[in-house]
Each structure stands twice: as structure tokens, then as C-alpha cells.
Design an enzyme around this catalytic site. Structure first.
Site, PDB file in Angstrom:
ATOM      1  N   GLY A  13       1.049  -1.140   0.050  1.00 49.01           N
ATOM      2  CA  GLY A  13       0.174  -0.041   0.043  1.00 49.01           C
ATOM      3  C   GLY A  13       0.710   1.196  -0.006  1.00 49.01           C
ATOM      4  O   GLY A  13       1.941   1.417  -0.748  1.00 49.01           O
TER       5      GLY A  13
ATOM      6  N   CYS B  98       5.993  -5.238   0.111  1.00 51.30           N
ATOM      7  CA  CYS B  98       5.994  -4.065  -0.567  1.00 51.30           C
ATOM      8  C   CYS B  98       6.259  -3.009   0.421  1.00 51.30           C
ATOM      9  O   CYS B  98       6.957  -2.779   1.266  1.00 51.30           O
ATOM     10  CB  CYS B  98       5.188  -3.816  -1.346  1.00 51.30           C
ATOM     11  SG  CYS B  98       5.593  -2.486  -2.807  1.00 51.30           S
TER      12      CYS B  98
ATOM     13  N   HIS C 224       4.762  -8.332  -4.809  1.00 54.14           N
ATOM     14  CA  HIS C 224       3.315  -8.470  -4.210  1.00 54.14           C
ATOM     15  C   HIS C 224       2.705  -9.963  -4.343  1.00 54.14           C
ATOM     16  O   HIS C 224       1.902  -9.988  -5.585  1.00 54.14           O
ATOM     17  CB  HIS C 224       2.268  -7.518  -5.063  1.00 54.14           C
ATOM     18  CG  HIS C 224       2.347  -6.236  -4.509  1.00 54.14           C
ATOM     19  ND1 HIS C 224       1.946  -5.684  -3.260  1.00 54.14           N
ATOM     20  CD2 HIS C 224       2.965  -5.017  -5.158  1.00 54.14           C
ATOM     21  CE1 HIS C 224       2.028  -4.052  -3.290  1.00 54.14           C
ATOM     22  NE2 HIS C 224       2.888  -4.047  -4.223  1.00 54.14           N
TER      23      HIS C 224
ATOM     24  N   GLU D   8       0.447 -11.262  -3.022  1.00 52.25           N
ATOM     25  CA  GLU D   8      -1.099 -11.358  -2.794  1.00 52.25           C
ATOM     26  C   GLU D   8      -1.815 -10.832  -4.095  1.00 52.25           C
ATOM     27  O   GLU D   8      -2.966 -11.132  -3.987  1.00 52.25           O
ATOM     28  CB  GLU D   8      -1.108 -10.560  -1.769  1.00 52.25           C
ATOM     29  CG  GLU D   8      -1.298  -8.835  -1.736  1.00 52.25           C
ATOM     30  CD  GLU D   8       0.297  -8.304  -1.748  1.00 52.25           C
ATOM     31  OE1 GLU D   8       1.224  -9.319  -1.493  1.00 52.25           O
ATOM     32  OE2 GLU D   8       0.598  -7.265  -1.616  1.00 52.25           O
TER      33      GLU D   8
HETATM   34  N1  GLN Z   1       6.092   2.838  -2.616  1.00 52.01           N
HETATM   35  C1  GLN Z   1       5.294   2.596  -1.449  1.00 52.01           C
HETATM   36  C2  GLN Z   1       5.695   3.059  -0.315  1.00 52.01           C
HETATM   37  O1  GLN Z   1       6.465   3.624  -0.138  1.00 52.01           O
HETATM   38  C3  GLN Z   1       5.000   1.124  -1.606  1.00 52.01           C
HETATM   39  C4  GLN Z   1       4.321   0.628  -2.835  1.00 52.01           C
HETATM   40  C5  GLN Z   1       3.627  -0.840  -2.774  1.00 52.01           C
HETATM   41  O2  GLN Z   1       3.202  -1.105  -1.775  1.00 52.01           O
HETATM   42  N2  GLN Z   1       3.009  -1.264  -3.692  1.00 52.01           N
HETATM   43  O3  GLN Z   1       4.918   2.684   0.708  1.00 52.01           O
END
Ligand code: GLN
Length: 197
Positions: free
Chosen positions: A47, A79, A175, A177
Site C-alpha cells: 500500500g 512491499c 506483491h 498477494e
Molecule cells: N512505494 C510505496 C511506499 O513507499 C510502496 C508501494 C507498494 O506497496 N506497492 O509505501
């Protein structure tokens, strides 16, 4: 039967719940401290790490989670979740913080911006391959000796870890998921069973 919490403050919560459902694991959405009682592990979804780090403070979850993670609660971040578990965040916002559960330095958006999102096969150390979906993904640029590298990716400048573990903490740049492949979650759950045995 184990219950795995999914931190449900922001991000791709539903997708993690669906993956755990596919694996026959019962889940609990974690939004406040009371939701932590009785969980055997926790997933921090992908996220936006700045938003999740802010909401962890306002929800009152930061301190109890620090204690649980310090006590060895099995935890898996994908992520943005990896960013939140790391020991140091490069290109972060000045007010963002992380749990320091993995001795890794990550660079936010280290594989490029949204427009540079990509999918590549990622070889897992046991010989299997999983689809790696990278979206504004953090890049692991340094990692300590305590960190086990489970999978790497060469983005044109040498192999970098993309799936790591340290004790019962796991982190993943991509990811799992967002695909129907359950192997990476399965690795975390196997380790969770092992830790709780
Ligand atoms: N770049 C996002 C962050 O800094 C992470 C991106 C993602 O979870 N798809 O939180």
C-alpha cells in the site's frame, strides 16, 4: 488451527485475506489493539508505507506491535509492509518510521515509479518460480549478516534480495498477494508453524 492477522489500516488487505483463505488459514483484520489478542502471526500489506506508519500511531497499534514483534511474533510484510519492517528507509518521508524487525536498508520506489511497474518470474531457493509483481517497489540496498536471502532479482545491475527473512520476520519487495500463486505465503506459514511448535 492458526489465526493470522492482516493489518487492515490501508493497502491490499483483501488480497492477503483471499490468499490466506485459499490456503485454508483463518484470518483476523487488525485495526485496533484488541484485534491482536490470539493472533499467531501478522501480515502487513502493500500500500503506502507513509500512510500505514501514520495510521499505526493514530490507531494505537504501534507500541503493542513493537512489543509483540520484539517477542518474536511471526510477521510478514509485502512491499510497503517490507518498508515498515526494515531497519532504515531511504527516500522516506521525514516523519515515517519502521519497526526495525529486518536488518535491511530499503530505498522507497527503488525499482522506479508506478509507470515502471513490472512482472518477472522470481526463483525461490527451493527451485520453484513465482510471479513477482513490482509496483513502486522498495529495493533492498544493504542487508546484515543475520538476514537470510530467500530470493533475488537482477534488475540490470546485479542480484538484489527481493524476499528475505530474519528469525520469524519475513519481507518481500513484490506483491505475492496480487497473484493466485500461494507459495510465498506458504513459506511464511510453514515458518510460523515451525516457530509455534
Ligand atoms: N512505494 C510505496 C511506499 O513507499 C510502496 C508501494 C507498494 O506497496 N506497492 O509505501
Amino acid at each position: 488451527m492458526r489465526t493470522v492477522g492482516v493489518l487492515a489500516l490501508q493497502g491490499d488487505v483483501r488480497e492477503h485475506v483471499a490468499t490466506l483463505d485459499n490456503l485454508g488459514v483463518s484470518t483476523r483484520l487488525v485495526r485496533r489493539e484488541a484485534d491482536l489478542s490470539g493472533i499467531d502471526g501478522l501480515i502487513i500489506p502493500g500500500g503506502e508505507s507513509t500512510a500505514i506508519s501514520h495510521l499505526l500511531v493514530t490507531s494505537g497499534l504501534r507500541e503493542p506491535l513493537c512489543t509483540l514483534i520484539g517477542g518474536g511474533l511471526p510477521i510478514f510484510g509485502t512491499c510497503a509492509g517490507l518498508i515498515l519492517l526494515s531497519s532504515e528507509v531511504l527516500d522516506g518521508r521525514s516523519d515515517q518510521w519502521s519497526f526495525n524487525a529486518l536488518d535491511v536498508v530499503v530505498r522507497r520506489n527503488g525499482y522506479g515509479r508506478q509507470i515502471a511497474s513490472f512482472e518477472v518470474p522470481i526463483a525461490i531457493s527451493d527451485g520453484a518460480t513465482v510471479p513477482g509483481v513490482f509496483i513502486r517497489a522498495p529495493r533492498i540496498v544493504h542487508w546484515g549478516p543475520e538476514v537470510t536471502v530467500v530470493a533475488t532479482h537482477d534488475h540490470g545491475d546485479g542480484e538484489h534480495p527481493v524476499l528475505v527473512r530474519q528469525g520469524s520476520a519475513w519481507g518481500c519487495s513484490f506483491h505475492p498477494e496480487l497473484t493466485s500463486d500461494v507459495l510465498v505465503h506458504g513459506l511464511f506459514l510453514d515458518a510460523l508453524q515451525e516457530a509455534l511448535r
